[in-house]
Design a protein around this motif. Structure first.
Motif, PDB file in Angstrom:
ATOM      1  N   LEU A  33       0.848  -1.188   0.000  1.00 60.30           N
ATOM      2  CA  LEU A  33       0.000   0.000   0.000  1.00 60.30           C
ATOM      3  C   LEU A  33       0.885   1.240   0.000  1.00 60.30           C
ATOM      4  O   LEU A  33       2.061   1.187   0.373  1.00 60.30           O
ATOM      5  CB  LEU A  33      -0.893   0.024   1.250  1.00 60.30           C
ATOM      6  CG  LEU A  33      -1.907  -1.108   1.406  1.00 60.30           C
ATOM      7  CD1 LEU A  33      -2.462  -1.106   2.820  1.00 60.30           C
ATOM      8  CD2 LEU A  33      -3.030  -0.979   0.388  1.00 60.30           C
ATOM      9  N   SER A  34       0.315   2.364  -0.416  1.00 57.85           N
ATOM     10  CA  SER A  34       1.035   3.624  -0.291  1.00 57.85           C
ATOM     11  C   SER A  34       1.121   3.987   1.193  1.00 57.85           C
ATOM     12  O   SER A  34       0.255   3.583   1.980  1.00 57.85           O
ATOM     13  CB  SER A  34       0.308   4.733  -1.051  1.00 57.85           C
ATOM     14  OG  SER A  34      -0.905   5.076  -0.383  1.00 57.85           O
ATOM     15  N   TYR A  37      -2.233   5.532   2.355  1.00 52.70           N
ATOM     16  CA  TYR A  37      -3.365   4.634   2.508  1.00 52.70           C
ATOM     17  C   TYR A  37      -3.097   3.599   3.596  1.00 52.70           C
ATOM     18  O   TYR A  37      -4.007   3.181   4.314  1.00 52.70           O
ATOM     19  CB  TYR A  37      -3.700   3.953   1.189  1.00 52.70           C
ATOM     20  CG  TYR A  37      -5.033   3.236   1.239  1.00 52.70           C
ATOM     21  CD1 TYR A  37      -6.210   3.946   1.468  1.00 52.70           C
ATOM     22  CD2 TYR A  37      -5.108   1.852   1.111  1.00 52.70           C
ATOM     23  CE1 TYR A  37      -7.433   3.303   1.547  1.00 52.70           C
ATOM     24  CE2 TYR A  37      -6.328   1.202   1.193  1.00 52.70           C
ATOM     25  CZ  TYR A  37      -7.488   1.924   1.408  1.00 52.70           C
ATOM     26  OH  TYR A  37      -8.690   1.290   1.499  1.00 52.70           O
ATOM     27  N   TYR A  38      -1.831   3.188   3.746  1.00 57.75           N
ATOM     28  CA  TYR A  38      -1.500   2.235   4.809  1.00 57.75           C
ATOM     29  C   TYR A  38      -1.836   2.820   6.184  1.00 57.75           C
ATOM     30  O   TYR A  38      -2.480   2.165   7.011  1.00 57.75           O
ATOM     31  CB  TYR A  38      -0.021   1.863   4.746  1.00 57.75           C
ATOM     32  CG  TYR A  38       0.449   1.084   5.953  1.00 57.75           C
ATOM     33  CD1 TYR A  38       0.038  -0.225   6.154  1.00 57.75           C
ATOM     34  CD2 TYR A  38       1.274   1.672   6.913  1.00 57.75           C
ATOM     35  CE1 TYR A  38       0.435  -0.943   7.279  1.00 57.75           C
ATOM     36  CE2 TYR A  38       1.677   0.969   8.032  1.00 57.75           C
ATOM     37  CZ  TYR A  38       1.253  -0.337   8.212  1.00 57.75           C
ATOM     38  OH  TYR A  38       1.652  -1.029   9.332  1.00 57.75           O
ATOM     39  N   ARG A  40      -3.852   5.242   6.894  1.00 58.45           N
ATOM     40  CA  ARG A  40      -5.294   5.452   7.002  1.00 58.45           C
ATOM     41  C   ARG A  40      -6.014   4.149   7.331  1.00 58.45           C
ATOM     42  O   ARG A  40      -6.870   4.097   8.227  1.00 58.45           O
ATOM     43  CB  ARG A  40      -5.811   6.029   5.682  1.00 58.45           C
ATOM     44  CG  ARG A  40      -7.284   6.357   5.656  1.00 58.45           C
ATOM     45  CD  ARG A  40      -7.637   6.957   4.310  1.00 58.45           C
ATOM     46  NE  ARG A  40      -9.074   7.168   4.175  1.00 58.45           N
ATOM     47  CZ  ARG A  40      -9.649   7.601   3.068  1.00 58.45           C
ATOM     48  NH1 ARG A  40      -8.908   7.890   2.005  1.00 58.45           N
ATOM     49  NH2 ARG A  40     -10.957   7.760   3.015  1.00 58.45           N
ATOM     50  N   LEU A  41      -5.653   3.070   6.628  1.00 56.92           N
ATOM     51  CA  LEU A  41      -6.311   1.780   6.853  1.00 56.92           C
ATOM     52  C   LEU A  41      -5.925   1.197   8.209  1.00 56.92           C
ATOM     53  O   LEU A  41      -6.760   0.636   8.923  1.00 56.92           O
ATOM     54  CB  LEU A  41      -5.927   0.814   5.732  1.00 56.92           C
ATOM     55  CG  LEU A  41      -6.649  -0.537   5.713  1.00 56.92           C
ATOM     56  CD1 LEU A  41      -8.159  -0.359   5.611  1.00 56.92           C
ATOM     57  CD2 LEU A  41      -6.141  -1.402   4.556  1.00 56.92           C
TER      58      LEU A  41
END
Length: 301
Positions: A33-34, A37-38, A40-41
């Motif tokens: 993941l970027s 996004y990592y 955030r997730l």
């Protein structure tokens, strides 16, 4: 691979490398993941930002190391990547409300950030089919309680945030004193049954912003002495979550949080079942040899 599996992969890596510098970019790459996004997730699934989670897991590990007297506090600080004794002490006190020196001199039960098992959010097991995940075995069944079961013990009201933060927040366990006080007087209580199994019950408090917690042991019917109270497990149909862990500490510090999250947020929600407002934790005892327990939730008619 599901997104949660990618995050779990990095959670396992973090756990194995708490004594090393952990880089967001490398963790994100591991999860494919970027970095944006990592993070955030991770925050959405773990309920903590990555850096905060790493800090809290290091503090959980530090608490265990402090109980080993052959580790100097400075050595623990350096082992976990802190630049100085002072930095480590400040972080530990900010996390738990007590200094490392104070904790070592007077060990107390500390709530800490539990390592998540994200599998428990996405796996739905059938009744009577055990689920085996990292460190715990969990099974859900239905059971009828034909007659009320009596317990005698003591009650304490606790701010509601301690209930919601179980497994994710750190600090001195507000219920440890209640259990210690009860165990100190348990043998003097009249009417205890032969096995004297124990129960911890969470239920709504009459005081706004608090929940009530009852700590007690199975007893024969009868009035409780001053300073104690009676509680009955009502007759009815129950959902019973049985689970076991490697030892008592893992059972009450990690496994119980994971079991409660699973049964409330995953199992009951997917079965669209409603339960009464109390949650009973049933133990054979609080001895170090106890490695399994049950959560009982009474189904609404």
């Amino acid at each position: 691979m599901h997104a949660w599996e990618q995050i779990q992969k990095t959670i396992e890596y973090i756990e194995e490398h708490l004594d090393e510098e952990l880089n967001i970019e490398n963790l994100a790459k591991m999860a494919a993941l970027s970095p944006f996004y990592y993070q955030r997730l991770f925050s959405r699934l773990v309920k903590k930002p990555v850096a905060e989670y790493v800090k809290l897991r290091r503090m959980a590990k530090a608490a265990g190391m402090l109980l080993q007297k052959d580790w100097r506090i400075l050595d623990i600080a350096l082992e976990l990547g802190f630049s100085s004794h002072e930095h480590f002490t400040r972080t530990f006190k900010d996390t738990f409300g007590i200094t490392p020196e104070g904790y070592r001199k007077n060990p107390q039960t500390l709530n800490h950030m539990t390592k998540p098992e994200l599998l428990l959010h996405y796996t739905l097991i059938d009744e009577g089919v055990p689920l085996i995940t990292n460190g715990i075995v969990l099974e859900i069944n239905r059971r009828k309680v034909e007659e009320p079961i009596c317990f005698i013990g003591a009650k304490q009201d606790v701010p509601i945030q301690h209930l919601g933060g179980l497994g994710t927040e750190s600090g001195i366990d507000p219920l440890d004193g209640l259990w210690q006080s009860f165990h100190a007087q348990k043998q003097t209580l009249p009417g205890l049954s032969g096995n004297a199994e124990e129960v911890g019950v969470t239920f709504p408090s009459l005081e706004e912003g608090y929940f009530s917690y009852f700590a007690g042991a199975r007893s024969k019917p009868g009035a409780a002495p001053d300073g104690f109270m009676n509680w009955e497990l009502p007759a009815g149909e129950y959902i019973v979550c049985f689970f076991e862990a490697e030892n008592f500490e893992a059972l009450v510090m990690d496994a119980i949080y994971k079991a409660q999250q699973y049964i409330y947020n995953t199992w009951l929600a997917n079965h669209k079942l409603q339960t009464d407002t109390f949650c009973a934790e049933r133990y054979a005892s609080h001895s170090p040899e106890t490695a399994n327990m049950e959560i009982l939730l009474k189904l609404k008619k």
